[in-house]
Design a protein around this motif. Sequence first.
Motif: not given
Ligand SMILES: NC(=O)c1ccc[n+]([C@@H]2O[C@H](COP(=O)([O-])OP(=O)(O)OC[C@H]3O[C@@H](n4cnc5c(N)ncnc54)[C@H](OP(=O)(O)O)[C@@H]3O)[C@@H](O)[C@H]2O)c1
Length: 229
Positions: A8, A33, A77, A79, A125-127, A169, A198
Amino acid sequence: MKTAVITGTSRRLGAYLAEQLTQAGYRVIGLTRQQNPAQPFSQIELDYQRSDSVLEAAAQLKQQLGQLDLLVHNASLFEKDQQHQQDPAAFYQALFAVHMQLPALLNQQLLPLLQASGAGNIVHITDIYADNPNPAFALYCSTKAGLENLMKSAAKAYAPLVRVNSIQPGPIQFLPEHSSEEKQQVMQQTLIATEAGFEPILKGVRFLVDNPFVTGLSLKIDGGRALGK
Ligand SMILES: NC(=O)c1ccc[n+]([C@@H]2O[C@H](COP(=O)([O-])OP(=O)(O)OC[C@H]3O[C@@H](n4cnc5c(N)ncnc54)[C@H](OP(=O)(O)O)[C@@H]3O)[C@@H](O)[C@H]2O)c1
């Protein structure tokens, strides 16, 4: 040269980790993807939803690499269940594929490469929602809990040569679709009430990689949100 595979990597945390580790001297391969030639690391394109596509990507990695030092499961993902009222089963299947099947297959397939490194690391990376779910995201949370549980099995099965840990995170960066009310509510529950960005997660990855006595750890990097006020 050390090697890292990150899932991702097209945007946000995955892109940041891949860029930072590249700058730090790693050979990084992003699993994505959709490839982006502008990014400064190599990429392999795959469909997270199809196990044959995941196995094909793993086969390519085995051809390209003699060893693997770091594997980061970042693809996600995120949502609300409510957005998928028309077809909740398809949504659950998609969550399972990206949060559980993809990491499980990669761990299994890439284990020989991680063992060949002599000190391989896997980071899931979970949550914080894996332990304390948000009911609006119940299906997301349950598959992140599955990813957390897979980490523990892998830590037991792969020790001592390969260490396996997770990072949970908290609010590192809101998505554009988050409303200002949602943001405010999250910040009100977070002891260090800031959108952290990040870098704290990169520091967590570095800590897990650098500390040879840590495996099976769920590391919360959440500004104290899990504890709450
Ligand atoms: N942002 C936060 O505050 C937060 C909080 C708690 C946990 N996390 C965790 O930390 C990690 C990174 O967070 P993030 O906010 O950077 O994640 P993100 O942008 O929502 O998604 C991470 C990656 O997953 C792929 N992705 C996005 N939408 C998707 C979909 N609909 N189906 C399949 N793959 C999809 C994309 O990679 P490609 O396009 O390269 O395939 C994207 O770069 C994740 O595992 C998230 O669950 C984040």
